[in-house]
Structure formats: C-alpha cells, structure tokens
Design an enzyme around this catalytic site. Structure first.
Site: not given
Ligand code: V1P
Ligand code: CA
Ligand code: ZN
Length: 392
Positions: A144-146, A185
C-alpha cells in the site's frame, strides 16, 4: 481429515505464485516473502484448497504496471539485477525513486517479484469483475505505500491501486479498507480526487516516530469543495496496545456507517498482519481472532471483495492470521481444529501448536494499552460527521 467443502452459493479464488516466495530483501530486512510459503502450508494442510479455485498468479506486464506507475520509474525498476550480471547504477535516480536504501533495496529478481505480486492482485480483480469469484484472495499483494514514481516502505509496485483501477471498470464505487498497522498512504493518495473510491485506514499514528507519519484524524481528502474526492478519505489514528475488543468495536462502528452511506459495489480489504500482537514492527495487542473479525464483518456485508496481504513481520503469526482468514472466506472457520495439523510442513516453527495463542503465549507481558475509550468514541463521532458530506 477435516472435510472442508466448497462454500454454498458463492466462489472463492486463491491467487499465489510459489516463485514469489523465493525472493529475499536481505538478511536483516524485516520483509520475508517466505511467510507466504508458511501461510500456504497451513491453508493446504487444513484441506482448504479443495474449497477454492486455485490460480498460479501470472506476472503483470509492463503495460499493466504502467496503468498507475510512470515509464521512467518502471524503466529504472527494470534495471534491478535479474541475474548475476553487473548493472549501471544511477545514484540520482535511486535517490529520486527511493530505491536502493535500507527500506527498498534493489535485490536480485526484484522486478519479477513485483510483477508477480501485482499479477496476483490483478487476476483477483478480474475474477471479481467477471463475477467468477465473490471473494478473491491475494496474500502476495497489499503493498500500500508505493507511489506513481516512488518506492516506499518495502513497497515498489502498488498492486492495490492497480486492482482497484480494474474494479472501477465494472463497479461504480469501491471501498478500500486497510487494517495494516501502517497508514495506507499510497492508496489514499492515488484516489485523492475521486468520489468513486473511499479509503479507510486504521493505523498506529505518531508522526516523526512511526512510519510513514501521515493519516491524522482530520485528514479526510482534499480541502477544496470543488474536488469530488473531498471527505472520501477516512483515517483512524491509534496508539500502542489496542485490544481485540476495542478494535472490533471501532471497526464495526466505522465500516458499518461507511457501508450505509457510501454503498460500495466492491470492497478491497488490505489485511496487513503487522497489527497483530508480537509483530516485529507493530505495536498493537490484536490476536488472530480480532484481526479476523474484521474480515468476517466485511464478508457478511455480502459485497464482492478482494482480500490482500500487506505487512506482517513475525511469519508464524502472519501465517496463522491469513490461514484463518482464508477459512473465513470459504466459511469453514467453525469446522477447523485450532490444533495445527500434525502433517503441516514447518509445524515446529509455530512454537505453540494452536492457531490461537494467548497474549501471554505471544508476548509474555501484553503491551500497555494507550487507547482510551473516550478517544475512540470521539473518532467514531468525527467519522459520522465526515459521512454527512458523502452522497452518491
Ligand atoms: O521508519 C522507516 C524509515 C526511517 N525513515 C527514513 C524511513 N522505515 C520503516 C518502514 C516500515 C514499512 C512498513 C510496510 C508495510 O506497511 C507494508 C508492507 O507493512 C522501517 C522500520 C520500522 N520499524 O518502522 N524500516 C525498517 N524498520 C527496517 C529495519 C531493518 C532493515 C530495513 C528496514
Ligand atoms: Ca492501516
Ligand atoms: Zn505495515
């Protein structure tokens, strides 16, 4: 034998690739793709594979990754060593794309690892779109951060964004839910300006101290009233030591309201297992039961759903949670024996022979709970107020 049968009236598909599990981020790196092997070993030894459609995830193509990620970023990612040959290193680009540091090392076979993770999640989304699956499982995804042109927090390719983009081709509204201990994010940012995706992340929040430092209660999407994405990001910032009981209450209060107001036509649920007690990076006191209750609650909404993996740094507990959540998906959670089957490969690695170790077994001493009931109630109240702006 456990006599696990197919669920009545619906289909579950399971997307994995054993090749993905062989990759290594490096000796001291917390992310261990091998946890997927351990998960699969439990799923198989409980006999759950017979109740699902099993697919070997294919590698996503460059064109598919390009639906979210930029060409220049993908091109540099492709220079990661695919075989034991020297490569050109461009320090400026590594800094720009956040590649090659301690969080996102450029390890051997990285591009293949990323494209298999994304391929599994894209396959899952396509099965949901085609109505061939009602629940599709991609434990190798959930990264989920990429960002579009940047790696972050062990994530290089955002398979969740790619899968949601696929879902948006056939469903009007997608609800993204994130129970990883970190803020989701990358997914939040990708859908910042649309009212067709609502994102909800539950996470430990302590800016400057805990990664990534974003996701405060008041961060609900663009502040401009002219932006359709306004009020479509929900953040639930938590403190150390939250318990099953508190988390389940919060999750059900918030997701229950979001469901009534937003009426999603599909759900993307990121099940990061670093929110479990005893995680090497996490700070919560959640047990497998509390984590899995979130999956069960979503399943009972009766909406097509993809379930993704994500973080999770104590592999034996990751495998317990994801195997039990697979059982929930196929509706056999009441049939399986909590005692881990004798023939399970790496059975000794689980330390305790149960799927549900107690907090004392996991931690010795549970972490102090810094979440007051008052604060949790205030957060639910804030979400209720945000949802007044959400109309479709
Ligand atoms: O805190 C950081 C660094 C410090 N800043 C410069 C960034 N990074 C964290 C990253 C956590 C990523 C979580 C990913 C996920 O949400 C999804 C897969 O679970 C970090 C931490 C930590 N304790 O937060 N990196 C490392 N530990 C690390 C430790 C050893 C070797 C390499 C990285
Ligand atoms: Ca989260
Ligand atoms: Zn995480």
């Amino acid at each position: 034998t456990y006599n696990i049968t197919r669920p009545k009236g619906y289909n579950v598909s399971f997307h994995t690739n054993p090749e993905m599990e062989k990759h290594h981020f490096g000796q001291t790196h917390p992310m261990k793709p091998w946890r997927l092997t351990l998960t699969k070993s439990l799923v198989t030894s409980y006999g759950m594979s017979f109740a699902m459609d099993n697919y070997v995830a294919r590698a996503a193509t460059y064109e598919e990754l390009n639906m979210f990620h930029s060409n220049d970023y993908l091109d540099y990612l492709g220079t990661a060593p695919a075989e034991d040959t020297p490569r050109d290193v461009d320090t400026d680009k590594e800094v720009k794309y956040n590649l090659g540091g301690s969080d996102c090392p450029l390890f051997y076979g990285l591009y293949d690892y990323c494209s298999m993770s994304a391929g599994g999640s894209l396959d899952a989304a396509r099965k949901i779109c085609a109505k061939q699956s009602d629940i599709a499982v991609s434990w190798g995804g959930g990264l989920h951060h990429a960002k579009r042109s940047e790696a972050s927090g062990f994530c290089y390719i955002n398979d969740i964004v790619l899968a949601i983009l696929q879902l948006l081709r056939c469903f009007p509204r997608v609800l993204y839910i994130d129970i990883d201990v970190h803020h989701g994010d990358g997914v939040e940012e990708a859908f910042f300006s649309t009212d067709r995706v609502m994102t909800v992340s539950f996470h430990k929040y302590q800016p400057e101290v805990f990664f990534p430092g974003t996701g405060g209660l008041e961060d609900n999407g663009p502040k401009s009233e002219h932006n359709p994405g306004a009020h479509h990001a929900i953040n639930v910032p938590l403190n150390d030591g939250i318990t099953d009981e508190q988390y389940e209450w919060l999750f059900q209060s918030i997701i229950g309201q979001v469901n009534e107001r937003f009426r999603p036509s599909a759900i993307a649920l990121q099940c990061g297992a670093d929110s479990l007690a005893g995680d090497r990076l996490g700070r919560f006191n959640l047990q497998v039961q509390g984590h899995a209750a979130c999956v069960n609650f979503c399943k009972k909404l009766g909406i097509p759903m993809i379930i993704f993996g994500g973080g999770g740094y104590t592999p034996r507990n990751v495998a317990r949670a994801w195997a039990f959540e697979t059982a929930i998906a196929i509706d056999c959670q009441d049939k399986i024996d909590p005692v881990i089957p004798m023939h399970t490969p790496w059975r000794d690695h689980f330390h305790h022979e149960t799927l549900f170790p107690t907090l004392e077994q996991i931690l010795g001493e549970p972490r102090a709970n810094k979440n007051t009931q008052k604060r949790l109630q205030d957060m639910v109240q804030h979400v209720t107020e945000q949802l007044r702006f959400v109309n479709f």
